[in-house]
Design a protein around this motif. Structure first.
Motif, PDB file in Angstrom:
ATOM      1  N   LEU A   1       0.999  -2.028   0.450  1.00 17.61           N
ATOM      2  CA  LEU A   1       0.298   0.249   0.129  1.00 17.61           C
ATOM      3  C   LEU A   1       0.830   0.673  -0.091  1.00 17.61           C
ATOM      4  CD1 LEU A   1      -2.952  -0.460   2.485  1.00 17.61           C
ATOM      5  CD2 LEU A   1      -2.884  -0.292  -0.200  1.00 17.61           C
ATOM      6  N   ARG A   2       1.758   1.075   0.734  1.00 14.11           N
ATOM      7  CA  ARG A   2       2.177   2.707   0.856  1.00 14.11           C
ATOM      8  C   ARG A   2       3.621   2.502  -0.411  1.00 14.11           C
ATOM      9  NH1 ARG A   2       0.802   5.706   4.392  1.00 14.11           N
ATOM     10  NH2 ARG A   2       2.953   6.830   4.122  1.00 14.11           N
TER      11      ARG A   2
ATOM     12  N   TYR B   1       1.482   3.777  -2.698  1.00 12.42           N
ATOM     13  CA  TYR B   1       0.870   5.423  -2.123  1.00 12.42           C
ATOM     14  C   TYR B   1       2.452   6.543  -2.167  1.00 12.42           C
ATOM     15  CZ  TYR B   1       1.380   9.757   1.395  1.00 12.42           C
ATOM     16  OH  TYR B   1       2.243  10.734   1.868  1.00 12.42           O
TER      17      TYR B   1
ATOM     18  N   LEU C   1      -5.984  11.050  -2.615  1.00  7.13           N
ATOM     19  CA  LEU C   1      -5.067  10.861  -2.203  1.00  7.13           C
ATOM     20  C   LEU C   1      -5.012  11.002  -0.668  1.00  7.13           C
ATOM     21  CD1 LEU C   1      -2.767   9.427  -2.261  1.00  7.13           C
ATOM     22  CD2 LEU C   1      -1.024  10.994  -2.760  1.00  7.13           C
TER      23      LEU C   1
ATOM     24  N   ILE D   1      -1.193  10.546   6.937  1.00  2.54           N
ATOM     25  CA  ILE D   1       0.043  11.047   5.942  1.00  2.54           C
ATOM     26  C   ILE D   1       1.348  12.014   6.481  1.00  2.54           C
ATOM     27  CG2 ILE D   1      -1.160  13.031   5.322  1.00  2.54           C
ATOM     28  CD1 ILE D   1      -1.126  12.814   2.342  1.00  2.54           C
TER      29      ILE D   1
ATOM     30  N   THR E   1      -7.895   9.182   1.412  1.00  2.17           N
ATOM     31  CA  THR E   1      -7.173   7.413   0.998  1.00  2.17           C
ATOM     32  C   THR E   1      -6.641   7.436   2.077  1.00  2.17           C
ATOM     33  OG1 THR E   1      -6.395   7.121  -0.892  1.00  2.17           O
ATOM     34  CG2 THR E   1      -8.867   6.990  -0.870  1.00  2.17           C
ATOM     35  N   GLN E   2      -5.195   8.371   1.950  1.00  3.79           N
ATOM     36  CA  GLN E   2      -3.634   8.027   2.668  1.00  3.79           C
ATOM     37  C   GLN E   2      -4.032   8.054   4.066  1.00  3.79           C
ATOM     38  OE1 GLN E   2      -2.278   5.561   0.946  1.00  3.79           O
ATOM     39  NE2 GLN E   2      -3.096   4.771  -0.342  1.00  3.79           N
ATOM     40  N   GLN E   3      -4.583   7.441   5.317  1.00  2.00           N
ATOM     41  CA  GLN E   3      -4.317   8.641   6.299  1.00  2.00           C
ATOM     42  C   GLN E   3      -3.483   7.235   7.122  1.00  2.00           C
ATOM     43  OE1 GLN E   3      -5.009  11.276   7.482  1.00  2.00           O
ATOM     44  NE2 GLN E   3      -5.598  12.232   5.224  1.00  2.00           N
TER      45      GLN E   3
END
Length: 219
Positions: free
Chosen positions: A2-3, A6, A67, A74, A70-72
């Motif tokens: 996932l990262r 990201y 982004l 951050i 959904t990316q927490q």
């Protein structure tokens, strides 16, 4: 995994912003060439290409929002990058609009009974503005605060040229009333260049914020 995705998304935002910057630089360059040669075909191309710049801008905004949603959590540096990308994309979109405005003025000016040749100093103003847009993007690419600060001196010169050119164009129109509408076209071109230069300094300010976390005014 996932990262990694990201990191790829973050890099994609940066790359697409630079691609948008290149598109805007080309639009401004072509608009100014169209002005220099009264080239209506080139002006029409600039006008047509403006929608592509708008599409990239909207895509960047939508992807940045997605982004962030959904990316927490951050990290702070990436959060700054996301907000800066959105802000710079907005500034570039406006510069694209100014290129479009110059192209439209070229197209309308060639239909008038009298053309007003661009004053010689408009070349210096155009070159400075193009250089500032390029410098602001280079400052973003390299996260170079000194390069961002260098925009101040150029912006001051652009402001000086705007005042001189406006006065000269108005004086010419007074001497030859038949050139009044053409003078309005040229004043709008000068204004578009000055505003583009201001937008470039705004990009510089965003770069400074990205690197230092400090809000600074450089124009």
């Amino acid at each position: 995994m996932l990262r990694e995705r990201y990191a790829h998304q973050i890099g994609g935002l940066r790359d697409d912003l630079l691609r948008m910057g290149s598109m805007v630089e080309q639009a401004l360059l072509r608009a100014l060439k169209a002005l220099d040669h009264w080239d209506t075909a080139m002006a029409a191309q600039v006008i047509s290409d403006d929608s592509r710049i708008d599409e990239v801008w909207r895509s960047l905004e939508e992807r940045t929002i997605m982004l962030l949603a959904t990316q927490q959590p951050i990290v702070a540096s990436d959060l700054r990058l996301c907000t800066v990308v959105t802000a710079i994309a907005g500034e570039l979109e406006r510069i694209g609009d100014y290129a479009n405005a110059i192209a439209r003025r070229v197209r309308s000016a060639t239909k008038r009974p009298a053309l007003l040749p661009p004053p010689p100093q408009i070349q210096e103003m155009a070159e400075l503005t193009l250089q500032m847009v390029h410098t602001s993007l280079e400052a973003f690419l390299h996260q170079d605060v000194d390069l961002a600060h260098s925009l101040t001196a150029s912006d001051e010169r652009v402001d000086e040229l705007e005042d001189r050119l406006r006065a000269e164009i108005i004086a010419n129109a007074k001497r030859d009333p038949d050139c009044f509408e053409a003078a309005i076209d040229m004043i709008d071109v000068v204004h578009a260049l000055e505003r583009s230069a201001d937008r470039a300094t705004n990009i510089g300010e965003r770069v400074i914020y990205l690197v230092t976390s400090s809000i600074e005014t450089i124009n």
